[in-house]
Design an enzyme around this catalytic site. Structure first.
Site, PDB file in Angstrom:
ATOM      1  CG  ASP A  71      -9.138  -3.867  -4.250  1.00 43.74           C
ATOM      2  OD1 ASP A  71      -8.681  -3.266  -3.334  1.00 43.74           O
ATOM      3  OD2 ASP A  71     -10.095  -4.774  -4.100  1.00 43.74           O
TER       4      ASP A  71
ATOM      5  NE  ARG B  17      -3.691  -0.825   2.524  1.00 49.55           N
ATOM      6  CZ  ARG B  17      -3.936  -1.262   3.420  1.00 49.55           C
ATOM      7  NH1 ARG B  17      -3.594  -0.435   4.681  1.00 49.55           N
ATOM      8  NH2 ARG B  17      -4.166  -2.658   3.541  1.00 49.55           N
TER       9      ARG B  17
ATOM     10  NE  ARG C 109      -9.389   7.599   1.473  1.00 49.76           N
ATOM     11  CZ  ARG C 109      -9.752   8.764   0.848  1.00 49.76           C
ATOM     12  NH1 ARG C 109      -9.104  10.057   1.138  1.00 49.76           N
ATOM     13  NH2 ARG C 109     -10.745   8.769   0.151  1.00 49.76           N
TER      14      ARG C 109
ATOM     15  CE1 TYR D 194     -13.036  -8.092   1.960  1.00 50.13           C
ATOM     16  CE2 TYR D 194     -10.891  -9.387   1.204  1.00 50.13           C
ATOM     17  CZ  TYR D 194     -11.512  -8.394   2.128  1.00 50.13           C
ATOM     18  OH  TYR D 194     -10.643  -7.588   2.650  1.00 50.13           O
TER      19      TYR D 194
ATOM     20  NE  ARG E  81     -10.132   6.983  -3.236  1.00 52.32           N
ATOM     21  CZ  ARG E  81     -11.348   7.073  -3.137  1.00 52.32           C
ATOM     22  NH1 ARG E  81     -11.950   7.822  -3.929  1.00 52.32           N
ATOM     23  NH2 ARG E  81     -11.977   6.696  -2.235  1.00 52.32           N
TER      24      ARG E  81
END
Length: 650
Positions: free
Chosen positions: A380, A331, A335, A457, A344
């Site tokens: 992702d 990552r 952010r 998931y 974003r």
């Protein structure tokens, strides 16, 4: 005094429209303080319960004992609801009805209301109090509460939570949505129409959105006046600043682009941070945003490949001596980076993943800024579920949500076989563009989720704490589990082969949640499929990294599954993990990501200890135990990379 003057003049006379209602005066004062010419037009009003027959109808059902479970989402809403009940029922009647009902409170505020009424809620939802925690608490509660066939009432707060409703319905519950208030257009629409006219005339440079309903009402009024097409044309010339992800998503749903989102979703920060970059926002809107990095499209030559073959990262994957310990970070584009946050604020997460130019930009920018020894393509792990016929979305504060999923074995057969060459071509395009634009000496890593993590998931419909539904399927319906894992396995093999063909120099298989399994569960339900993928990728001739979290007890099994490099998290000392894996494997890891949020001294000490445990042995790739946290200071990340290079120089 100079800073105060600059703050006041931030907007420098630009005309800024805002549609705040409840705090309209505060908004106007804040805009004036920061040098704007404000145009504040209240765009909505709350329609309280007293004028909502649905709420009173719910009260009748509650008093009659026809509600099995009552979910209270907010303190204000709960208090308003009970206040209205008092107009028709006594306090004793209300308390008795609630005590006979299973009550679920979402966080401390509705819990405080229950305390005021001397009622102990049946279930208190733990932090972060999202709708998903509500679902999990109901799924795994210790009180034996079942959802199937039960009537569940949800106290709403302005906008229905469709995700919560959908998941409860999937579990067989009958849902009653209880509105505490509805958002309506204001009785006096003149200010809103004045703002609309100013936008149509090109007199507004910046617009602030503080609530998802505001943009919907703005479009509605334009439509009712017969000027929607002209409004859309002119509004796209306005720089739009949104208070946060939920409002931003509504803006995009209505066909517009968000140009700015503050670091925290608060009105004060929206005003001040937009003011600080107002001139640049207006310039970008008029000229168009230029990429942060130069992207080129050119063929990758044999000389380029030879350069990368000698890169420290790839040499470490092959357990060859290197001049410094290579470092890259999971990552590493995220952010915590200001540039990423700005991008974003304009596009959704999925849009960023699916636009090759944008994915390439953030990938390259992160590697350049941090000076890491490898880049990892921005993507992702869950993109692969959409080609299977499932719905994938990322909801503000909730993480990934998968709709149209499976709750029983018979639904697995309906899942489509994955053909990444058709459905995931945008990932391959992003890799090609990144590979041709990135420094040719820097290796590029491609990746996919591992079969167990992807399956969990799909079965859970999102993230999970307990993986109850996944384990039920594994143990109770092994044939269905086998079918699901085989479909995922075949798709992942083709997907990762395609990434290698597109230019990825190494591949990582992420098994983020496999640490929740026992050794025997891993051996029986996971190992055969991970092994099939890693063996199937041998023909790509690129290094394979096999990574999982919470896997200290599974290292022997992960080793048996395969990979050139075994990634380990921070829950086990690197020296112990490497000894257990064996020194004929390279190892990747394993600084605790939380330590990057501490001090430089602590970061340096922790990095030094990991390097000491590695002992300079060929085959160590420095990384974190998992991804960089959003709260991490960017300069701490750069410091870590510099420190690893400095301390490991040989």
């Amino acid at each position: 005094m100079e800073n105060q003057s600059q703050t006041r003049q931030g907007f420098k006379g630009l005309r800024v429209a805002a549609f705040e209602s409840r705090l309209a005066e505060v908004m106007e004062q804040g805009l004036i303080k920061h040098g704007a010419e404000p145009l504040v037009a209240p765009s909505m009003q709350e329609i309280p319960l007293e004028r909502n027959p649905e709420a009173l109808a719910f009260g009748e059902k509650l008093m009659a004992g026809q509600i099995d479970i009552f979910i209270m989402m907010t303190g204000v809403g709960t208090r308003m609801l009970l206040k209205v009940f008092l107009t028709k029922y006594s306090e004793i009647q209300i308390r008795q009805a609630l005590e006979k009902t299973t009550t679920v409170v979402r966080g401390p505020k509705p819990n405080q209301v229950m305390k005021e009424w001397r009622i102990t809620p049946t279930i208190m939802v733990p932090e972060p109090n999202t709708w998903w925690e509500i679902v999990e608490e109901l799924d795994y509660n210790k009180k034996g509460i079942e959802l199937k066939g039960k009537t569940v009432a949800i106290q709403e707060y302005g906008i229905p939570n469709h995700s919560l409703v959908r998941e409860l319905k999937k579990r067989g519950a009958h849902i009653i949505q209880v509105p505490v208030y509805r958002w309506a257009l204001p009785d006096d629409r003149k200010p809103l129409e004045k703002a609309l006219d100013a936008i149509l005339k090109g007199q507004v440079q910046i617009c602030l959105i503080t609530n998802a309903v505001q943009i919907r009402h703005l479009v509605r009024v334009a439509s009712e006046r017969g000027v929607e097409n002209e409004f859309r044309k002119m509004f796209r010339r306005v720089a739009i600043a949104s208070v946060g992800p939920t409002a931003s998503e509504a803006v995009r749903e209505n066909g517009f682009e968000v140009d700015f989102e503050p670091s925290h979703p608060k009105m004060g920060q929206l005003i001040s941070e937009t003011a600080a970059c107002a001139a640049e926002l207006v310039r970008q809107k008029s000229e168009g945003v230029q990429p942060a990095v130069e992207l080129v499209s050119r063929p990758v030559t044999d000389t380029d490949r030879a350069q990368r073959n000698d890169a420290p990262f790839l040499k470490a994957c092959r357990r060859e001596p290197v001049p410094v310990t290579p470092v890259w970070l999971m990552r590493q584009a995220g952010r915590y980076m200001e540039d990423y946050r700005k991008l974003r604020s304009k596009v959704s997460f999925l849009e960023l993943c699916k636009k090759p130019e944008l994915a390439a930009e953030v990938t390259i920018n992160a590697a350049r800024r941090l000076k890491t020894d490898a880049a990892i393509i921005f993507s992702d792990i869950l993109l692969i579920v959409e080609p299977m016929g499932l719905e994938l979305s990322y909801e503000a504060g909730e993480g990934p949500v998968i709709g149209g999923g499976i709750s029983r074995s018979s639904q697995i057969d309906a899942l489509r076989e994955i053909n990444p060459n058709e459905s995931l071509q945008f990932v391959f395009d992003a890799i090609r563009l990144t590979r041709s634009s990135l420094d040719q000496k820097i290796p590029l890593i491609g990746f996919s989720g591992a079969p167990f993590t992807l399956a969990s998931y799909i079965v859970e419909g999102g993230s999970s704490r307990y993986f109850l539904n996944t384990k039920k399927l594994m143990h109770a319906e092994p044939k269905g589990w086998k079918t699901l894992m085989e479909k995922i396995t075949q798709g992942v093999i083709v997907y990762l082969k395609g990434q290698a063909e597109a230019g990825a120099d190494a591949l990582q298989l992420f098994d983020s949640w496999v640490g929740h399994l026992s050794v025997e569960e891993y051996r029986q339900f996971v190992l055969p499929y991970s092994r099939e993928i890693l063996e199937g990728l041998r023909e790509t001739k690129v290094p394979l990294i096999h990574f999982g979290t919470g896997t200290a007890h599974l290292l022997d099994e992960m080793k048996a599954a395969g990979g050139d490099v075994i990634g380990v998290d921070h829950r086990i000392p690197l020296s112990k993990a490497w000894e257990q894996i064996g020194f004929d494997f390279a190892i990747q890891g394993n600084l605790d990501p939380a330590l990057l949020c501490t001090t430089r001294e602590i970061i340096k000490q922790a990095a030094q200890e990991i390097l000491r445990q590695a002992g300079g042995r060929p085959g160590h790739i420095f990384n974190l135990g998992h991804g960089i946290l959003p709260q991490t200071p960017e300069d701490h990340v750069r410091f870590l990379v510099e420190t690893v290079h400095e301390l490991s120089g040989r």
